[in-house]
Enzyme design. Structure first.
Site, PDB file in Angstrom:
ATOM      1  CD  GLU A  89     -48.872 -18.577  17.838  1.00  0.00           C
ATOM      2  OE1 GLU A  89     -48.071 -19.279  17.167  1.00  0.00           O
ATOM      3  OE2 GLU A  89     -49.403 -18.960  18.887  1.00  0.00           O
TER       4      GLU A  89
ATOM      5  CD  GLU B 179     -50.917 -23.510  17.120  1.00  0.00           C
ATOM      6  OE1 GLU B 179     -50.321 -24.598  17.249  1.00  0.00           O
ATOM      7  OE2 GLU B 179     -50.443 -22.547  16.489  1.00  0.00           O
TER       8      GLU B 179
ATOM      9  CE1 TYR C 133     -45.668 -18.882  13.032  1.00  0.00           C
ATOM     10  CE2 TYR C 133     -47.581 -20.250  13.494  1.00  0.00           C
ATOM     11  CZ  TYR C 133     -46.600 -19.368  13.919  1.00  0.00           C
ATOM     12  OH  TYR C 133     -46.555 -18.962  15.237  1.00  0.00           O
TER      13      TYR C 133
ATOM     14  CG  ASP D 262     -44.134 -25.094  19.524  1.00  0.00           C
ATOM     15  OD1 ASP D 262     -44.687 -24.438  20.437  1.00  0.00           O
ATOM     16  OD2 ASP D 262     -44.353 -24.888  18.324  1.00  0.00           O
TER      17      ASP D 262
END
Length: 611
Positions: free
Chosen positions: A539, A450, A503, A206
């Site tokens: 993250e 990831e 997240y 992304d």
């Protein structure tokens, strides 16, 4: 047993270092010395994108055989930069395929007439596949962005009277299932919606796939007998620093090597001879991370002098390498630097910036380091590709610890785990280790971000990549960054440190900040129970404001030099506010995104203090 483990490592260190896989060909940073010169080719290059339907017109018409302007119109393109945002052409911004760069270079007369001198062309980064010609002659090719490659062009520029040379570089940014990062070309065949031959580049990461010549292109010289590579590892026995060195020479088999280690005042503190050995530095000044010591980032200078005998007579070569004496180790619950627990308190970064794309820029780099110090950060991860060599050099100088990550982002499809991809991944790790192995700031390699590490092929794939990286460099731990579940991840058993992206209250339970602490603690407990390894929350965060690039001191709510808040709910808020610019997707897309370390005992040595 004071000194016992250190003394054991002192004996074992050179043996382990000697067992490392020898990489073919050095990649020393081009430094000027009494025997070496360099000529940077930054500036405006002639440029053309091949908009033909097959993107092969440049090869069919052999654009490299004559000046680019003779085969059609060209643009001025700054190097280094990405080509995407420099013009106002929307087609060029999203262009996928071959682009062509050209530069006429005036050479010093001594370079073209002195046959005892090598002339080397070095490209700092070309994304993604590059082919290089000099005066229409093919000299090299390279697959993969972000890492340097070079070619000896001595014979081409010393073949006769020559006032200049023409350098042509064709660069293709197409990503396939077997590149790193992987991607795919999707052809749109519905002619009611798309014109004939229409295609788009599909990726599973992304951030924007900037392309072009992102770092400096330069020429440098060495003698024909030269220092090709230097490998340094360090250790500490009580207060004595140990500097293990191994030097590779090319161009002759008859040579002598003299090695001197100088402190910051220029005083010689240790000397050696030969192609390998160990230097002892009594009362050594160690390389410490920023905010972990009153005198961080201490650098010695290793001066190497080569005296060689060639058919033309004696030849000398000189090279100086900065050296930081420090140790890195991992226990079940701690990451240790110089034997003391280190708490990664820092950010993820990108090299993206307005107009320049991923093009290297000194003012932006220095600004980033001021932001890091202002935040009280002591580390960052090179998400999600290797950064410029100059970035690593500043980290060495400032004491900013680096998790050095390869471009292994978007490895999510079964075909991304095949043998072709695996072999390329191993090659990329070799290039990364070859380039960055001597930087004291680099404390850990990251082989991916990831990946779909729950897929069946992932276990063998990451076992192989991690084992190969450890064989290349036994002195550093290896990791990859996961977002898989602790119970299904097949790659994590092979890492030394677990890095987790999560997240909370953004990807799920949207906006419910009160759930973060419980979910975070549960995650860490599960990971540690399964693997008994240190854990980094690599993250976290929430959306940023697209295009917002100001530090906004009035809104950050963090005074200069104070530590980033560590409470889970505040971390969520802070990461949203601190991340600067970028995309409305993940905060890692902005220039700087926070991450923190969690270890089992929550030890926080090395945490930020007032400046």
């Amino acid at each position: 047993m004071p000194g016992g483990p250190a003394a054991f490592r002192a004996l074992l260190g050179p043996l382990l270092w000697g067992c490392a896989l020898a990489l073919q060909g050095g990649m020393l940073y081009p430094r000027e010395s009494p025997s070496r010169e360099r000529k940077e080719l930054d500036g405006l290059w002639s440029f053309r994108a091949d908009f033909s339907s097959g993107r092969h017109q440049g090869f069919e018409q052999q654009w490299y055989r004559r000046p680019l302007r003779e085969s059609g119109p060209t643009l001025d393109m700054p190097v280094p930069s990405s080509f995407n945002d420099v013009s106002q052409d929307g087609q060029l911004r999203s262009f996928v395929g071959w682009v062509w760069y050209e530069r006429e270079v005036a050479l010093p007369q001594r370079w073209t007439q002195d046959l005892d001198r090598r002339v080397v062309l070095r490209i700092g980064s070309a994304h993604y596949y590059a082919i290089v010609w000099v005066n229409g002659v093919h000299v090299t090719e390279h697959e993969g962005g972000h890492l340097p490659f070079e070619a000896d062009i001595s014979k081409l520029v010393q073949s006769g009277p020559l006032a200049s040379c023409r350098i042509t570089i064709a660069v293709n940014n197409t990503l396939t299932p077997y590149t790193l990062p992987p991607g795919a070309i999707l052809y749109k065949t519905d002619t009611s919606k798309y014109p004939k031959g229409y295609f788009v580049q599909d990726t599973n990461f992304d951030f924007f796939n900037y392309a072009g010549l992102h770092r400096s292109v330069l020429l440098y010289t060495t003698p024909t007998a030269y220092i090709d590579d230097i490998t340094i590892t360090t250790d500490v026995a009580q207060d004595t620093g140990l500097v293990n060195y191994r030097i590779f020479v090319q161009g002759t088999e008859h040579f002598q090597l003299e090695v001197s280690l100088l402190d910051e005042e220029g005083k010689v503190v240790a000397q050696g001879t030969g192609g390998w050995g160990q230097l002892l530095v009594p009362s050594a000044n160690l390389w410490w991370p920023y905010l972990m010591h009153e005198r961080p980032a201490y650098l010695y200078s290793l001066e190497v002098r080569l005296i060689a005998q060639t058919a033309a007579g004696p030849v000398s070569d000189f090279y100086t390498l900065p050296v930081g004496i420090r140790t890195v180790a991992v226990t079940e619950s701690r990451f240790l630097i110089n034997g003391k627990p280190f708490y990664f308190h820092g950010v993820n970064k990108h090299e993206d910036s307005d107009i320049r794309g991923k093009g290297f820029d000194w003012p932006l780099l220095v600004k980033d380091f001021h932001l890091l110090r202002w935040l009280g950060a002591n580390s960052f991860r090179t998400s999600h590709y290797p950064y410029a060599e100059e970035v690593m050099q500043l980290c060495d100088r400032y004491g900013i610890v680096v998790i050095d990550e390869c471009p292994g982002v978007g490895i999510v499809l079964p075909q991304n785990f095949g043998n072709v991809s695996l072999q390329h991944h191993l090659q990329v790790m070799e290039e990364l280790v070859r380039r960055d192995k001597n930087h004291p700031a680099v404390v850990m390699w990251s082989v991916a971000n990831e990946p779909k590490s729950s897929l069946k092929p992932a276990g063998y794939y990451f076992k192989t990549v991690i084992a190969h990286t450890k064989a290349l460099d036994p002195s550093r731990p290896v990791t990859f960054v996961t977002n898989s579940n602790y119970s299904t991840d097949l790659g994590v058993p092979y890492v030394d440190v677990i890095c987790v992206n999560s997240y909370y209250s953004w990807y799920h339970d949207y906006g419910h900040l009160e759930l973060i602490q419980l979910q975070l603690e549960t995650q860490f407990e599960n990971w540690y129970r399964a693997h008994q390894k240190p854990i980094i929350q690599s993250e976290y965060g929430a959306e940023t404001i697209a295009g917002f690039h100001q530090p906004r001191r009035d809104q950050l709510g963090i005074r200069r030099g104070s530590s980033l808040v560590r409470d889970s709910q505040k971390v969520q808020l802070s990461s949203c506010e601190i991340a600067t610019g970028g995309s409305p997707m993940k905060p890692e897309l902005s220039a700087i995104t926070p991450f923190v370390t969690s270890v089992v005992d929550n030890h926080t040595d090395g945490k930020p203090q007032d400046l």
